[in-house]
Design a protein around this motif. Structure first.
Motif, mmCIF file in Angstrom:
data_model
loop_
_atom_site.group_PDB
_atom_site.id
_atom_site.type_symbol
_atom_site.label_atom_id
_atom_site.label_comp_id
_atom_site.label_asym_id
_atom_site.label_seq_id
_atom_site.Cartn_x
_atom_site.Cartn_y
_atom_site.Cartn_z
ATOM 1 N N SER A 19 0.565 -0.976 -0.321
ATOM 2 C CA SER A 19 -0.531 0.016 0.179
ATOM 3 C C SER A 19 0.617 1.391 0.402
ATOM 4 N N GLY A 20 0.629 2.658 -0.428
ATOM 5 C CA GLY A 20 1.784 4.061 -0.243
ATOM 6 C C GLY A 20 1.995 4.233 0.932
ATOM 7 N N GLY A 21 1.406 3.901 1.768
ATOM 8 C CA GLY A 21 1.775 4.244 2.779
ATOM 9 C C GLY A 21 3.690 3.125 3.473
ATOM 10 N N GLU A 22 2.829 1.758 2.978
ATOM 11 C CA GLU A 22 3.723 0.729 3.361
ATOM 12 C C GLU A 22 4.767 1.151 2.467
ATOM 13 N N THR A 69 5.065 13.516 3.842
ATOM 14 C CA THR A 69 3.479 12.990 4.677
ATOM 15 C C THR A 69 1.873 12.067 3.711
ATOM 16 N N THR A 70 2.922 13.499 2.238
ATOM 17 C CA THR A 70 0.910 12.749 2.183
ATOM 18 C C THR A 70 0.115 12.730 1.700
ATOM 19 N N PHE A 71 0.467 11.785 1.273
ATOM 20 C CA PHE A 71 -0.612 10.382 1.443
ATOM 21 C C PHE A 71 -0.202 9.759 2.137
ATOM 22 N N LEU A 72 0.355 9.337 3.697
ATOM 23 C CA LEU A 72 0.163 8.765 4.435
ATOM 24 C C LEU A 72 -1.046 8.581 5.293
ATOM 25 N N ASP A 73 -1.620 7.902 5.878
ATOM 26 C CA ASP A 73 -2.504 7.860 7.275
ATOM 27 C C ASP A 73 -2.301 8.850 8.390
ATOM 28 N N LYS A 74 -2.873 8.243 9.558
ATOM 29 C CA LYS A 74 -2.880 9.149 10.503
ATOM 30 C C LYS A 74 -2.041 8.225 11.449
ATOM 31 N N LYS A 75 -1.924 6.663 11.712
ATOM 32 C CA LYS A 75 -0.413 6.166 12.253
ATOM 33 C C LYS A 75 0.882 5.546 11.632
ATOM 34 N N LEU A 76 0.546 6.260 10.291
ATOM 35 C CA LEU A 76 1.685 6.202 9.569
ATOM 36 C C LEU A 76 2.706 7.545 9.719
ATOM 37 N N LYS A 77 1.620 8.551 9.773
ATOM 38 C CA LYS A 77 1.456 9.798 9.756
ATOM 39 C C LYS A 77 2.704 10.180 11.907
ATOM 40 N N ASP A 114 1.508 21.350 5.153
ATOM 41 C CA ASP A 114 1.037 21.131 6.228
ATOM 42 C C ASP A 114 1.468 21.838 7.192
#
Lengths: 265, 244
Positions: free
Chosen positions: B136-139, B162-170, B189
């Motif tokens: 996935s994008g974040g991984e 971090t543009t394409f990451l969700d909260k956990k990955l951020k 951001d």
């Protein structure tokens, strides 16, 4: 309307989507959220028919799904992936010429106008544009064939404030003509134009609710972002102050002002 | 120390960066921001030696980066882009991490132990045999981060990472930023500004602003949601302290 019934998608025996049943409506902005790897992009591709579903049904109850899919514009996460023509004009003209529309010129110009770019862009190479401009040209290349559905993967990621403002204006205008399905994880800046939120996690549907009945606590627990104002209201609720679920900071502040007025009386 | 001396970058007649002078300390957390098209990503590509200034020069520890060999440059500076796919070279996650290390001519047993340690540190051990392109994008972003970090560069540039990451990955990236002594983060951001110590604002290819961040936070110059909330309450004559 587009209806998904018990949709499964698996790749190499790994389930990407599990038993998803869900409806999408015309004249709505429908936001799909979920943690990284939840299956959001796969869901979008399944709706468009880019990837085969393993079981279940995707139908359009009052129409024909083949027809609906033809009139579905999908905007990828990275717009430059979509470009293959030498000028912006040719890029935007691809859709209407595929549909054999007669008034191509008119459709290109009207699409360009909708994304708030002027005609000086028409002869430029799509590759020479800035990120925000590329996004808008990519969107125009979908609008030019007058889609009934617009599917967008992470449309705000990478846009600056001005870009987001323009996108919001465009989406609000488009909503009257078609159904809009967005996948996004940073959606706070779009929150006041969204009609419905669907949360998926690990390929499963958690909920699909209208914006005013969204269970925000669940989104928060799963680890997705929630708007600052809602998070703040949750924290204040723990301290005994009930402020509901304000979607924007303005709404939150107005609620606090109202409470304060009540006190001074 | 990275020094930019009158660095310009042109594409045709278009000036993307206009005679930039800047000193960046390795142990300082630097945030670079500005609107789309300001020249931020061009600056990142110049700093990492991927593109060459049209005018001026960039020195790292006194050496001109255009004259350094790619391997010694990678030990000094690593870069992570917004789109991780552009950076993958191999067909498995562990090979991706090993690849950079092999180029640094590190002994094999050390490569293996560094790889294992790095995969564990980023919580991606379970992905080690997977094809990075299938993640996935974040991984994907975590894999790139791990493979750059494993090489131990003096400074890492994060170009809108971090543009394409969700909260956990951020959060993972943020806690990683907190561990680092210094970095260069390019972001639009506002919520990410407080992680930095110095803020540089680029606009139309020029530096508009270069200040310490703590001062800016105090006087509310940085428009984080928190600051906007406080300001709106103050405007309504309500003490924001009651609503913390």
């Amino acid at each position: 309307m587009i209806s998904l019934t018990n949709v499964n998608v698996s790749i190499d025996r790994r389930y990407i989507l599990k038993n998803i049943s869900l409806d999408f409506f015309e004249r709505e902005i429908h936001l799909i959220i979920g943690p990284t790897g939840a299956g959001k992009t796969t869901l979008l591709y399944a709706i468009k028919g880019f990837i085969p579903i393993s079981s279940g049904n995707i139908t359009s109850p009052r129409s024909d799904i083949v027809f609906e899919r033809e009139r579905m514009g999908l905007l990828f996460q990275f717009p430059e992936d979509m470009f293959f023509k030498e000028t912006v004009y040719e890029e935007i003209a691809v859709g209407p010429s595929n549909f054999k529309f007669k008034n191509i010129n008119e459709l290109v110009l009207s699409a360009l106008k909708k994304v708030q770019l002027d005609e000086s862009y028409l002869e430029r190479s799509p590759f020479s544009l800035s990120y925000g401009e590329k996004r808008r040209v990519a969107l125009a290349s979908i609008l030019s064939f007058q889609p009934r559905w617009i599917l967008m993967d992470e449309p705000i990621a990478g846009l600056d404030w001005e870009g987001i403002k323009i996108l919001k204006d465009i989406l609000l205008e488009l909503k009257d003509e078609c159904g809009i399905i967005l996948v996004a994880h940073r959606y706070e800046s779009l929150i006041n134009i969204i009609n419905r939120i669907t949360l998926i996690n690990k390929g499963q549907l958690i909920f699909s609710n209208q914006i005013h009945s969204v269970p925000w606590e669940i989104i928060d627990e799963i680890g997705c972002e929630i708007p600052y104002s809602i998070k703040k209201a949750m924290n204040l609720r723990n301290k005994g102050l009930e402020l509901g679920y304000p979607l924007t900071i303005r709404e939150l502040v107005n609620k606090i002002i109202t409470i304060n007025k009540g006190r001074t009386k | 120390m990275i020094e930019l001396n009158s660095v310009s970058y042109k594409i045709g007649n278009k000036e993307i960066l206009k005679s930039i002078n800047l000193n960046l300390k390795k142990d300082e957390k630097i945030i670079i921001t500005g609107p789309n098209g300001a020249g931020k990503s061009t600056l990142a590509l110049l700093l990492s030696g991927i593109i060459k200034p049209t005018d001026g020069n960039i020195l790292i520890d006194g050496m001109d980066i255009q004259k350094m060999n790619p391997i010694s440059l990678r030990k000094k500076i690593g870069i992570i882009f917004q789109e991780p796919e552009t950076q993958f070279i191999t067909m498995s996650v562990e090979r991706e991490v090993m690849f950079g290390l092999q180029n640094l001519s590190i002994p094999v047993n050390e490569i293996i132990s560094i790889t294992n340690r790095t995969l564990a540190e980023f919580g991606i051990e379970h992905l080690r045999k997977r094809n990075p392109f299938d993640l996935s994008g974040g991984e994907k972003q975590l894999v790139i981060l791990a493979s750059i970090y494993a090489m131990g560069p003096d400074i890492i540039i994060f170009d809108e990472t971090t543009t394409f990451l969700d909260k956990k990955l951020k959060k993972k990236i943020y806690s990683f930023w907190q561990k680092l002594k210094g970095f260069i983060v390019i972001t639009e951001d506002f919520e990410e500004f407080p992680f930095g110590e110095r803020l540089i604002v680029l606009e139309n290819g020029e530096i508009q602003f270069n200040e310490k961040i703590d001062k800016l936070m105090e006087n509310g110059y940085i428009r984080t949601s928190e600051n906007i909330f406080k300001e709106e309450l103050r405007n309504a004559n309500i003490n924001p302290e009651f609503y913390q």
